[in-house]
Motif scaffolding. Sequence first.
Motif, PDB file in Angstrom:
ATOM      1  N   ALA A 119       0.835  -1.204   0.000  1.00 21.64           N
ATOM      2  CA  ALA A 119       0.000   0.000   0.000  1.00 21.64           C
ATOM      3  C   ALA A 119       0.867   1.250   0.000  1.00 21.64           C
ATOM      4  O   ALA A 119       0.447   2.305  -0.479  1.00 21.64           O
ATOM      5  CB  ALA A 119      -0.923  -0.012   1.211  1.00 21.64           C
ATOM      6  N   ALA A 120       2.076   1.138   0.509  1.00 19.86           N
ATOM      7  CA  ALA A 120       2.987   2.288   0.502  1.00 19.86           C
ATOM      8  C   ALA A 120       3.633   2.462  -0.879  1.00 19.86           C
ATOM      9  O   ALA A 120       4.455   3.347  -1.077  1.00 19.86           O
ATOM     10  CB  ALA A 120       4.052   2.121   1.568  1.00 19.86           C
ATOM     11  N   GLY A 121       3.277   1.573  -1.812  1.00 16.64           N
ATOM     12  CA  GLY A 121       3.729   1.759  -3.192  1.00 16.64           C
ATOM     13  C   GLY A 121       4.897   0.883  -3.601  1.00 16.64           C
ATOM     14  O   GLY A 121       5.444   1.051  -4.684  1.00 16.64           O
ATOM     15  N   TYR A 122       5.276  -0.063  -2.766  1.00 15.75           N
ATOM     16  CA  TYR A 122       6.432  -0.916  -3.082  1.00 15.75           C
ATOM     17  C   TYR A 122       6.002  -2.232  -3.738  1.00 15.75           C
ATOM     18  O   TYR A 122       4.915  -2.740  -3.475  1.00 15.75           O
ATOM     19  CB  TYR A 122       7.234  -1.215  -1.801  1.00 15.75           C
ATOM     20  N   TYR A 123       6.876  -2.737  -4.572  1.00  6.37           N
ATOM     21  CA  TYR A 123       6.692  -4.077  -5.124  1.00  6.37           C
ATOM     22  C   TYR A 123       7.165  -5.073  -4.082  1.00  6.37           C
ATOM     23  O   TYR A 123       8.160  -4.829  -3.404  1.00  6.37           O
ATOM     24  CB  TYR A 123       7.526  -4.260  -6.397  1.00  6.37           C
ATOM     25  N   VAL A 124       6.471  -6.206  -3.981  1.00  3.62           N
ATOM     26  CA  VAL A 124       6.884  -7.188  -2.980  1.00  3.62           C
ATOM     27  C   VAL A 124       7.077  -8.576  -3.585  1.00  3.62           C
ATOM     28  O   VAL A 124       6.517  -8.920  -4.617  1.00  3.62           O
ATOM     29  CB  VAL A 124       5.854  -7.325  -1.828  1.00  3.62           C
ATOM     30  N   PHE A 125       7.909  -9.319  -2.903  1.00  7.46           N
ATOM     31  CA  PHE A 125       8.028 -10.747  -3.174  1.00  7.46           C
ATOM     32  C   PHE A 125       8.062 -11.431  -1.826  1.00  7.46           C
ATOM     33  O   PHE A 125       8.831 -11.041  -0.944  1.00  7.46           O
ATOM     34  CB  PHE A 125       9.305 -11.051  -3.960  1.00  7.46           C
ATOM     35  N   GLY A 126       7.239 -12.423  -1.628  1.00  6.45           N
ATOM     36  CA  GLY A 126       7.184 -13.087  -0.322  1.00  6.45           C
ATOM     37  C   GLY A 126       7.280 -14.586  -0.457  1.00  6.45           C
ATOM     38  O   GLY A 126       6.662 -15.192  -1.330  1.00  6.45           O
ATOM     39  N   LYS A 127       8.084 -15.174   0.409  1.00  2.00           N
ATOM     40  CA  LYS A 127       8.325 -16.619   0.347  1.00  2.00           C
ATOM     41  C   LYS A 127       8.070 -17.232   1.718  1.00  2.00           C
ATOM     42  O   LYS A 127       8.489 -16.699   2.733  1.00  2.00           O
ATOM     43  CB  LYS A 127       9.771 -16.858  -0.068  1.00  2.00           C
ATOM     44  N   ARG A 128       7.393 -18.350   1.702  1.00  2.00           N
ATOM     45  CA  ARG A 128       6.990 -18.985   2.950  1.00  2.00           C
ATOM     46  C   ARG A 128       7.765 -20.282   3.129  1.00  2.00           C
ATOM     47  O   ARG A 128       7.850 -21.082   2.216  1.00  2.00           O
ATOM     48  CB  ARG A 128       5.499 -19.282   2.802  1.00  2.00           C
ATOM     49  N   GLU A 129       8.330 -20.478   4.303  1.00  2.00           N
ATOM     50  CA  GLU A 129       9.007 -21.745   4.611  1.00  2.00           C
ATOM     51  C   GLU A 129       8.394 -22.337   5.866  1.00  2.00           C
ATOM     52  O   GLU A 129       8.297 -21.672   6.897  1.00  2.00           O
ATOM     53  CB  GLU A 129      10.511 -21.524   4.831  1.00  2.00           C
TER      54      GLU A 129
END
Lengths: 325, 660
Positions: B32-42
């Motif tokens: 929401a702050a305008g950043y691109y994200v990548f998230g990984k779950r382990e």
Amino acid sequence: MELKLKLTDYRTDVHNNWCPGCGDFGILSSIQQALFEMQLNPSKVAIISGIGCSAKTPHYINGYGIHTLHGRAIPYATGLKLANPELEVIVTVGDGDGLGIGAGHFVHAGRRNVDFTVVLYNNEVYGLTKGQAAPTLNIGVKTKSLPKPNINQAINPILLAFAAGYTFIARGYAYEVKHLKELIKQAISHKGSAFVEVIQPCPTYNDIHTKEYWSGKGNIDPKTGKEVPRYYKLEETGYECIITDETTEEEYLNKITNFIKKAYESGNRVPIGVFYRDLRFATYEERLSSRMPTYKISPPAKQEIADKKGNLITNIDKILEEFAI
Amino acid sequence: MSKNFGYSWLIGGAQGTGIERGASIFINSVAAAGYYVFGKREYYSNIMGEHSYYYVRFDKKPIRSHVERYNILAAYDAETIFRHSTEALPEAAIIYNSLLKAVRLSEIPTIEKRLRNEISKKFNLEPNKLNLSLILEEAEKNGVKAFPVDYTEILTTVSKKTGESLSELTIMNNIIAVASSLALLKLDFEVLVKAISKTFGNRKRVIELNTLVSELAYNQVNSKGYSNEFNLSLPKLENNSKRYILNGNQAVAIGKLAAGCRFQTYYPITPATDESNFLEAHENIEIKEEISNLINEEKEFLKTEGSIVVMETEDEIAAITMATGAALAGARASTSTSGPGFSLMVEGLGWAGMNEVPVVITLYQRGGPSTGMPTRNEQGDLRFAIHAGHGEFPRIVLAPGDVEEAFYDTIRAFNYAERYQLPVILMLDKFLANSVKTIEKIEANKVKIDRGTILKEDELLKLKQAGKEYKRFEFTENGISPRVFVGTNNAVFWNTGDEHDELGHITEDPIIRDKMMEKRMSKLLTASKEIPMEEKLNYLPATKPEITIVSWGSNKGPILDLIELLKDEGIEVDYIQVRILNPFPANELRGLLEGKRWVDVESNYSAQLAGLIRENTGLKPNYYIVKYNGRPISLDELYIAVKRTITSEAPTRQVLRSGA
């Protein structure tokens, strides 16, 4: 006005390679006669089989015939029926097919009550692989190709079907074609999963329970001194077991006790006919409809999924919105 | 180097304590702050207690991978810090629960012996002597800033204010960790409040509590002056473009709905089940309004809405055979599984191949063999997918590399299945299935629906009137016989797993056998000819490539990020991503690879793709980079490994081993 369909309209010209005298002929004939008497459109009939002698049945019936994998006829049939509920789906399986390798599917079908009919050809042996013991062969019995007497107890198909949840349970005899045809008609008409076990001699490998055995060879009625068949018709004894929402708990227990007694009868007096009807449960199709209001009018196989130009017509925008930042 | 990686955040804790939910709030906030994200779950194959963590990277530009390092570690248990303390980037922050400083390594049963010994050795202290304080001191010596947060004080305050019991509130440790992180990053508090609302939907009380807890965490971090001590900050960015955050499971599920899949079966298995659950949650389907109006004029029976039947079956054999049954009736049908389930499905796959039934199988690979590592990543099933089944029959195998491709390739999978009348295996893996990524848009009409040749009732009537019989397996030039749905008037047909004649009846006639075998197999040639190159592979050429990277599937993310990273250093590399693995794009690859120096990158032991390339083209890579420890390839380790191939320092085979 539609032309009336003839019995021959339900037959194919495929060469039938069952052994002479095979009980399968009686079952095939019962199914064809049932379809004919019900005047079902062959294009709306699907016969699904597994593997084994019984599995050749669809090739001899003029209807959509799906000859599948060993033990897997039921899940194929479930997929077909639920994708297009207007089909009349009949599953033909053998004893090894349905209760050996396919036992898991057989049981789970009972949980769903999909509106189809399962016909189990029970000759107590694996015919097509030359006569090994099937799950319905009694312990201690040695049919002719067994090196030793059978070391396993037999499954009782009627009781297994009951425990699994089939809502129509019957047993027929392959050489009582008229009686069997009526059972199959009732099974087809039943709303929900119907199970018909068919006692069927295997003239090649079952030298114990032969046609002669079932017709009464050596079974002398002490009153008349005559041989009498080793089966009898339940309906002739006034037996009936129908469970409805109105059935009280006491009635239920009485009926079930009676049913179990009948299901256990063996030896010289094996009952054939309708054992059990349970009208309390909605079919799987009805259960789906209660969650998906459009299921009945446009089931999976009938839905449009693209316009004429091939543009997809599903509205995914709303779903994507769940993931919008 | 760290600045090139953007920002990295890691939250860890015991499974069942809200790691994923916390990560989701964090992701929604930074997005929401305008950043691109990548998230990984382990996570472990476990419900409660084992260590689980969620890694999030975010940046001003699009990103698609992770690095095994962090700028902020947000922890509320001791184990997370014991495990991850040494992965800190310079000047990173560790947020920890101040009450846990005395916890000793020996008191954490969920740390495997091997790791416990390693940590103990690293610090030269017995596990019963090594406590969290010492770990943190060591980290601080290396420039890390450790920020104690009094979790209990916050929860006690909330308990007093709201009357909620303290034990009920402990589940909110996750939001304390998240809020403290965002406070360190100096993110506008209101952004977090909105993210909380978005995450919890209409659960008003939960939103209130989380907001209150967050506020107290913000206050604590600010009053202690932590945010001034931490040099990173997260100013709000202007962003006018529409963005979504999706993972691979969701992309495939939405792709299936879009593709018109109306029958899905499954037996529960990690990491495939989320796809089916999503479909079941969306079983009532809306049709585009403009289209439904149009159709309604033409056909009254079709309502504006559709539905998908989602069946939880008794096992995977039932899953594939049931889907096949539905496909015979004319529904677009599919099933979804992972390696162990696919093993069970194989007989059904063969039957569908033999009877030319269009059925789609999503195969989410995980660590194998056997049960393997159920919740970890691997690309070990490529050869299996291509060869599964006894005898020879055609199937198409395709492997999307990221969330967007997962969506489009899902639609293509159904198109191929119906056009060529064969089973299609859509391969993903745990990494792609469970990792979330910011995407810009999904173009629903980029891929058109192609159902192949289907004869309808009226056409069949004409055939009948002409005295001809419908033959399901009619011999044709391209191997494709017109299909009829079971239940269509004016026809019947037969299917059998036995070899069969054109009608579908059993035959053992050697001449018909040859013709039927050739008919079936020729469909692969037809597909090879018809499918355009851009669907078979992605080729990202460089002007002066130092080396060509060849890979498949989810490695695409770290590879694309690597290409950008190298570009910043003035190094160019080519990238070929093979997307259709069967029929294998041999000619296309030979054309691209001949005379090139190339490195094969795969997440498996035996470099299965390289094997296929060699088998089909005779070409062999100069280098192999493989990984099979159950963790996906990280950008930082790939950077090092590929760079070594460029400078020719690399051995022929490099095994990547990073990941916790």
